[in-house]
Design a protein around this motif. Structure first.
Motif, PDB file in Angstrom:
ATOM      1  N   GLY A  78       0.844  -1.087  -0.087  1.00 13.27           N
ATOM      2  CA  GLY A  78       0.046  -0.067  -0.071  1.00 13.27           C
ATOM      3  C   GLY A  78       0.675   1.346   0.064  1.00 13.27           C
TER       4      GLY A  78
ATOM      5  N   GLN B  75      -8.581  10.804  -2.437  1.00 14.94           N
ATOM      6  CA  GLN B  75      -9.786  10.051  -2.047  1.00 14.94           C
ATOM      7  C   GLN B  75     -10.855   9.440  -3.124  1.00 14.94           C
ATOM      8  OE1 GLN B  75      -9.344   8.781   1.189  1.00 14.94           O
ATOM      9  NE2 GLN B  75      -7.582   9.883   1.514  1.00 14.94           N
TER      10      GLN B  75
ATOM     11  N   LYS C 131     -16.022   5.710  -0.974  1.00 14.16           N
ATOM     12  CA  LYS C 131     -15.313   5.124  -0.168  1.00 14.16           C
ATOM     13  C   LYS C 131     -15.570   3.824   0.329  1.00 14.16           C
ATOM     14  CE  LYS C 131     -13.730   9.687   1.903  1.00 14.16           C
ATOM     15  NZ  LYS C 131     -13.621  10.405   3.153  1.00 14.16           N
TER      16      LYS C 131
ATOM     17  N   MET D  45     -12.007   2.017   4.108  1.00 12.57           N
ATOM     18  CA  MET D  45     -11.527   3.122   4.275  1.00 12.57           C
ATOM     19  C   MET D  45     -12.188   4.002   5.257  1.00 12.57           C
ATOM     20  SD  MET D  45      -9.563   5.526   2.405  1.00 12.57           S
ATOM     21  CE  MET D  45      -9.350   4.999   0.905  1.00 12.57           C
TER      22      MET D  45
ATOM     23  N   LEU E 198     -10.824   2.993   8.741  1.00 14.37           N
ATOM     24  CA  LEU E 198      -9.285   3.562   8.929  1.00 14.37           C
ATOM     25  C   LEU E 198      -9.482   4.880   9.197  1.00 14.37           C
ATOM     26  CD1 LEU E 198      -7.429   1.515   6.453  1.00 14.37           C
ATOM     27  CD2 LEU E 198      -7.030   1.548   8.911  1.00 14.37           C
ATOM     28  N   GLN E 199     -10.330   5.630   8.570  1.00 13.76           N
ATOM     29  CA  GLN E 199     -10.355   7.072   8.744  1.00 13.76           C
ATOM     30  C   GLN E 199     -11.156   7.314   9.983  1.00 13.76           C
ATOM     31  OE1 GLN E 199     -12.061   8.506   5.022  1.00 13.76           O
ATOM     32  NE2 GLN E 199     -10.167   9.023   4.195  1.00 13.76           N
TER      33      GLN E 199
ATOM     34  N   LEU F 182      -7.655  -5.643   2.640  1.00 11.70           N
ATOM     35  CA  LEU F 182      -7.826  -4.369   2.242  1.00 11.70           C
ATOM     36  C   LEU F 182      -7.585  -3.347   3.084  1.00 11.70           C
ATOM     37  CD1 LEU F 182      -8.849  -2.412  -0.226  1.00 11.70           C
ATOM     38  CD2 LEU F 182     -11.402  -2.758   0.581  1.00 11.70           C
ATOM     39  N   LEU F 183      -7.948  -3.646   4.188  1.00 13.97           N
ATOM     40  CA  LEU F 183      -7.643  -2.797   5.553  1.00 13.97           C
ATOM     41  C   LEU F 183      -6.011  -2.419   5.504  1.00 13.97           C
ATOM     42  CD1 LEU F 183      -9.527  -3.853   8.481  1.00 13.97           C
ATOM     43  CD2 LEU F 183      -9.815  -1.540   7.414  1.00 13.97           C
TER      44      LEU F 183
ATOM     45  N   VAL G 124      -3.689  -2.883   3.117  1.00 14.57           N
ATOM     46  CA  VAL G 124      -3.362  -2.124   2.057  1.00 14.57           C
ATOM     47  C   VAL G 124      -3.604  -0.566   1.939  1.00 14.57           C
ATOM     48  CG1 VAL G 124      -3.389  -1.772  -0.579  1.00 14.57           C
ATOM     49  CG2 VAL G 124      -3.376  -4.157   0.399  1.00 14.57           C
ATOM     50  N   LEU G 125      -4.744  -0.311   2.657  1.00 14.01           N
ATOM     51  CA  LEU G 125      -5.243   1.090   2.466  1.00 14.01           C
ATOM     52  C   LEU G 125      -4.584   1.806   3.758  1.00 14.01           C
ATOM     53  CD1 LEU G 125      -9.168   0.693   1.954  1.00 14.01           C
ATOM     54  CD2 LEU G 125      -7.335   1.881   0.584  1.00 14.01           C
TER      55      LEU G 125
ATOM     56  N   TRP H 203      -1.486   2.621   2.303  1.00 12.16           N
ATOM     57  CA  TRP H 203      -1.701   3.789   1.173  1.00 12.16           C
ATOM     58  C   TRP H 203      -2.039   5.095   1.670  1.00 12.16           C
ATOM     59  CZ3 TRP H 203      -6.505   6.092  -0.650  1.00 12.16           C
ATOM     60  CH2 TRP H 203      -6.559   6.764  -1.799  1.00 12.16           C
ATOM     61  N   LEU H 204      -2.639   5.198   3.181  1.00 13.92           N
ATOM     62  CA  LEU H 204      -3.003   6.237   3.732  1.00 13.92           C
ATOM     63  C   LEU H 204      -1.711   6.643   4.620  1.00 13.92           C
ATOM     64  CD1 LEU H 204      -6.388   5.570   5.110  1.00 13.92           C
ATOM     65  CD2 LEU H 204      -5.897   7.224   3.283  1.00 13.92           C
TER      66      LEU H 204
END
Length: 142
Positions: free
Chosen positions: A62, A70, A74, A78, A81-82, A100-101, A103-104, A107-108
């Motif tokens: 990620g 963004q 979403k 995502m 996580l935010q 996915l969590l 990788v994100l 990425w974040l």
């Protein structure tokens, strides 16, 4: 198969099943528990280490993605996580969503230490619960 090879197999199965590749380390863990191949604590430790390294691999992947805007719609991962930050990685063990969590989270560019902590904690708790249920079932079954 020797105990050493069983533990190595559990490690790699756990690592690969935590990446985007398909796998199921839970089946191997339960099989080894039922066979009495090694101490349950050691099996949980090995499975947690492999699964955590696999999750960290997803975070690194990620981080390799270029920062982008963004997305409009979403995904739920995502939003988690935010809203919850790295604590959302406690759910990194959940199939598909957990990958996915991770990788994100990369990425974040979420903080490494807390991401690794919650990632490891979530994966360890999953294996501890699975081991407890298996051992309880073994004690109950004649």
């Amino acid at each position: 198969m020797s105990e050493g090879w069983q533990l190595i197999s559990l490690f790699w199965s756990s690592l690969l099943s935590a990446t985007l590749l398909p796998g199921s380390s839970e089946i191997l863990l339960v099989t080894l528990l039922l066979a009495g191949s090694a101490q349950p604590f050691l099996l949980v430790l090995i499975a947690t280490a492999g699964n955590t390294l696999g999750g960290l691999t997803n975070i690194i992947l990620g981080r390799l993605l270029p920062p982008a805007q963004q997305p409009r719609g979403k995904p739920i991962a995502m939003r988690w996580l935010q809203r919850y930050g790295t604590a959302a990685l406690l759910l990194s063990w959940v199939p598909v969503v957990g990958d996915l969590l991770c990788v994100l989270a990369g990425w974040l560019r979420l903080p490494w230490r807390s991401a690794a902590f919650f990632l490891c904690l979530g994966k360890a708790l999953r294996y501890i619960v699975l081991t407890g249920i298996t051992l309880q079932g073994m004690a109950w079954w004649p």
